[in-house]
Design a protein around this motif. Structure first.
Motif, PDB file in Angstrom:
ATOM      1  N   GLU A   1       0.820  -1.204   0.000  1.00 49.91           N
ATOM      2  CA  GLU A   1       0.000   0.000   0.000  1.00 49.91           C
ATOM      3  C   GLU A   1       0.859   1.262   0.000  1.00 49.91           C
ATOM      4  O   GLU A   1       0.502   2.274  -0.586  1.00 49.91           O
ATOM      5  CB  GLU A   1      -0.937  -0.001   1.215  1.00 49.91           C
ATOM      6  N   LYS A   2       1.993   1.208   0.694  1.00 52.40           N
ATOM      7  CA  LYS A   2       2.929   2.320   0.682  1.00 52.40           C
ATOM      8  C   LYS A   2       4.346   1.780   0.504  1.00 52.40           C
ATOM      9  O   LYS A   2       4.615   0.600   0.765  1.00 52.40           O
ATOM     10  CB  LYS A   2       2.825   3.142   1.963  1.00 52.40           C
ATOM     11  N   SER A   3       5.227   2.637   0.073  1.00 53.38           N
ATOM     12  CA  SER A   3       6.601   2.220  -0.231  1.00 53.38           C
ATOM     13  C   SER A   3       7.291   1.684   1.023  1.00 53.38           C
ATOM     14  O   SER A   3       7.437   2.410   2.014  1.00 53.38           O
ATOM     15  CB  SER A   3       7.400   3.396  -0.793  1.00 53.38           C
ATOM     16  N   PRO A   4       7.735   0.413   1.010  1.00 55.89           N
ATOM     17  CA  PRO A   4       8.340  -0.177   2.208  1.00 55.89           C
ATOM     18  C   PRO A   4       9.846   0.093   2.293  1.00 55.89           C
ATOM     19  O   PRO A   4      10.508   0.328   1.289  1.00 55.89           O
ATOM     20  CB  PRO A   4       8.081  -1.667   2.004  1.00 55.89           C
ATOM     21  N   CYS A   5      10.375   0.067   3.520  1.00 58.98           N
ATOM     22  CA  CYS A   5      11.823   0.088   3.709  1.00 58.98           C
ATOM     23  C   CYS A   5      12.323  -1.343   3.521  1.00 58.98           C
ATOM     24  O   CYS A   5      11.537  -2.281   3.310  1.00 58.98           O
ATOM     25  CB  CYS A   5      12.176   0.621   5.095  1.00 58.98           C
TER      26      CYS A   5
ATOM     27  N   SER B   1      16.602   1.013 -13.530  1.00 61.52           N
ATOM     28  CA  SER B   1      15.707   2.183 -13.413  1.00 61.52           C
ATOM     29  C   SER B   1      14.247   1.775 -13.304  1.00 61.52           C
ATOM     30  O   SER B   1      13.347   2.550 -13.663  1.00 61.52           O
ATOM     31  CB  SER B   1      15.894   3.142 -14.600  1.00 61.52           C
ATOM     32  N   LEU B   2      13.968   0.571 -12.799  1.00 57.35           N
ATOM     33  CA  LEU B   2      12.593   0.110 -12.635  1.00 57.35           C
ATOM     34  C   LEU B   2      12.017   0.495 -11.273  1.00 57.35           C
ATOM     35  O   LEU B   2      10.798   0.496 -11.091  1.00 57.35           O
ATOM     36  CB  LEU B   2      12.511  -1.411 -12.812  1.00 57.35           C
ATOM     37  N   ILE B   3      12.891   0.777 -10.307  1.00 57.39           N
ATOM     38  CA  ILE B   3      12.439   1.252  -9.002  1.00 57.39           C
ATOM     39  C   ILE B   3      13.287   2.451  -8.610  1.00 57.39           C
ATOM     40  O   ILE B   3      14.345   2.705  -9.202  1.00 57.39           O
ATOM     41  CB  ILE B   3      12.544   0.165  -7.903  1.00 57.39           C
ATOM     42  N   VAL B   4      12.814   3.193  -7.624  1.00 54.65           N
ATOM     43  CA  VAL B   4      13.578   4.322  -7.083  1.00 54.65           C
ATOM     44  C   VAL B   4      13.645   4.190  -5.572  1.00 54.65           C
ATOM     45  O   VAL B   4      12.751   3.608  -4.941  1.00 54.65           O
ATOM     46  CB  VAL B   4      12.948   5.680  -7.470  1.00 54.65           C
ATOM     47  N   ASN B   5      14.700   4.732  -5.007  1.00 53.65           N
ATOM     48  CA  ASN B   5      14.914   4.725  -3.559  1.00 53.65           C
ATOM     49  C   ASN B   5      14.629   6.123  -3.038  1.00 53.65           C
ATOM     50  O   ASN B   5      15.373   7.059  -3.305  1.00 53.65           O
ATOM     51  CB  ASN B   5      16.347   4.303  -3.244  1.00 53.65           C
TER      52      ASN B   5
END
Length: 431
Positions: A378-382, A410-414
């Motif tokens: 649901e939200k970006s996890p650590c 480049s499929l995800i961002v931190n």
């Protein structure tokens, strides 16, 4: 009859070859005495004993100075001038003009198309190539984000700054040996035999580096990801192309005055190991277009819609140039150019679906597990939260390696130690 005063003749500048020879030697001097840091005009004035203005004229190669100044400048870096190293400004300009059209060697015709909204990136890349004299530069980003278009524009802008530019596409999985033979043929004008007894990779690399030291060349390799394996972590080369890893690392670490520019969806591992702001190895991760540039694309596609509708379309497809162009064609075919009609009907663009499917097909099994787990959050996890959501069989090391690999693609961002999927890809996964 009055005698006219004759102006003192100050009429020579470095030729291209003379300047390149001096630059190569000066770069070695800077490496020894300044840890590779480039000399400023003030430094050069102090080192050579010449005035600031004279040094500036010598550097710019536009206004002539007396030969004595060129000699003094050259000897400061242990270079002894030959007659081929200097000439009058007019003769140098004529020589430059004669060869300007031959500077860029393409392996296939590439159209110089409109490069929307990339002025900042163009300026940064030009600074890296020309001012900072980077030996290795990588332009990476998700497919369709505009990497090749940007680099074609860059070549057009910097071609006068290089002795020669060679552009090669790796779509046909050109082996390193074939590439080196081709590069040496273009640079030296001599054909080499692939079956020569002395034709080994190291020999060809040494020959190439010799040219890269004596002249300023720009070598562009487009589509580097095509020589990398599907189903493996980012940056894993095909068995027949393993030598590229050594070649790229070697050109990044070895002293020369040229540049290798890599255009790729996948960041090479060897680049990550040596890149940095204080070293001549840099990477640019190309992001989505700003709103104004994306609007220019929609305008060029001749779509109908007010600013609110344009903004919704741009946000829906994340300012992705290729996605906007594919969607624009779909709107023409099925919605009579009306953006609002497309947004209401939620039409699926098959070409875009195939585009993202190809990206997912390159992933390893663990990468796919990590990516689809992220998609269901649901939200970006650590990291720790993500690890808990994955099967116990997936180790922490595998999760770290997969996240690094997905970042390299480049499929995800931190974002502040939390990981999220590229929005366009998330839309495809959730269909």
């Amino acid at each position: 009859m009055k005698r006219q005063n004759q102006k003192r003749s100050r009429g020579v500048i470095f030729t291209v070859s003379g300047w390149q020879r001096l630059e190569a030697q000066k770069q070695i001097w800077e490496h020894r005495h300044k840890s590779g840091k480039k000399c400023t005009l003030e430094d050069l004035s102090e080192i050579t004993g010449l005035s600031y203005n004279t040094v500036l004229k010598i550097q710019e190669r536009r206004q002539g100075v007396d030969k004595r100044s060129l000699v003094k400048f050259s000897l400061s870096f242990d270079v002894e001038l030959s007659p081929q190293d200097y000439a009058s400004p007019n003769s140098c300009a004529q020589s430059d003009n004669q060869h300007s059209g031959k500077k860029v060697n393409w392996d296939q015709p590439i159209e110089l198309s409109t490069c929307y909204g990339r002025n900042r990136e163009l300026a940064l890349l030009e600074e890296w190539l020309v001012k900072d004299r980077c030996r290795l530069v990588t332009v990476q980003g998700i497919g369709g984000i505009g990497k090749t278009t940007l680099c074609v524009k860059l070549v057009d802008q910097v071609q006068r700054k290089f002795d020669r530019i060679i552009w090669r596409s790796l779509n046909d999985k050109l082996s390193l040996k074939e590439l080196l033979i081709e590069l040496l043929r273009v640079i030296s004008g001599q054909s080499l035999s692939n079956n020569s007894p002395k034709s080994n990779i190291n020999s060809y690399i040494r020959q190439l580096v010799k040219h890269l030291r004596s002249h300023k060349h720009l070598i562009v390799l487009d589509g580097l990801e095509t020589i990398m394996l599907h189903g493996k972590l980012c940056g894993s080369y095909c068995p027949e192309c393993q030598e590229y890893s050594y070649f790229i690392k070697y050109l990044g670490e070895t002293l020369h005055q040229s540049c290798l520019l890599l255009v790729t969806r996948e960041k090479p591992k060897e680049v990550k190991l040596v890149e940095g702001k204080s070293v001549p190895v840099r990477s640019l991760n190309l992001a989505e277009l700003p709103k104004q540039a994306a609007q220019e694309i929609l305008s060029a596609l001749d779509l109908l819609g007010n600013e609110t509708e344009q903004t919704r379309l741009i946000e829906k497809f994340c300012g992705h140039p290729l996605a906007l162009k594919m969607v624009g064609k779909q709107i023409h075919r099925t919605c009579d150019r009306q953006i609002a009609q497309f947004l209401e009907q939620e039409i699926i663009v098959q070409e875009l679906q195939e585009h993202w499917r190809q990206h997912l097909a390159r992933l390893s099994i663990i990468e796919r597990k990590v990516l689809f787990t992220l998609a269901n959050c649901e939200k970006s996890p650590c990291f720790s939260s993500l690890k808990q959501k994955l099967p116990a069989s997936v180790s922490a090391t595998q999760v770290i390696d997969s996240l690094e690999s997905l970042l390299g693609r480049s499929l995800i961002v931190n974002q502040s130690a939390a990981f999220c999927i590229y929005p366009q890809l998330l839309m495809y996964i959730n269909l």
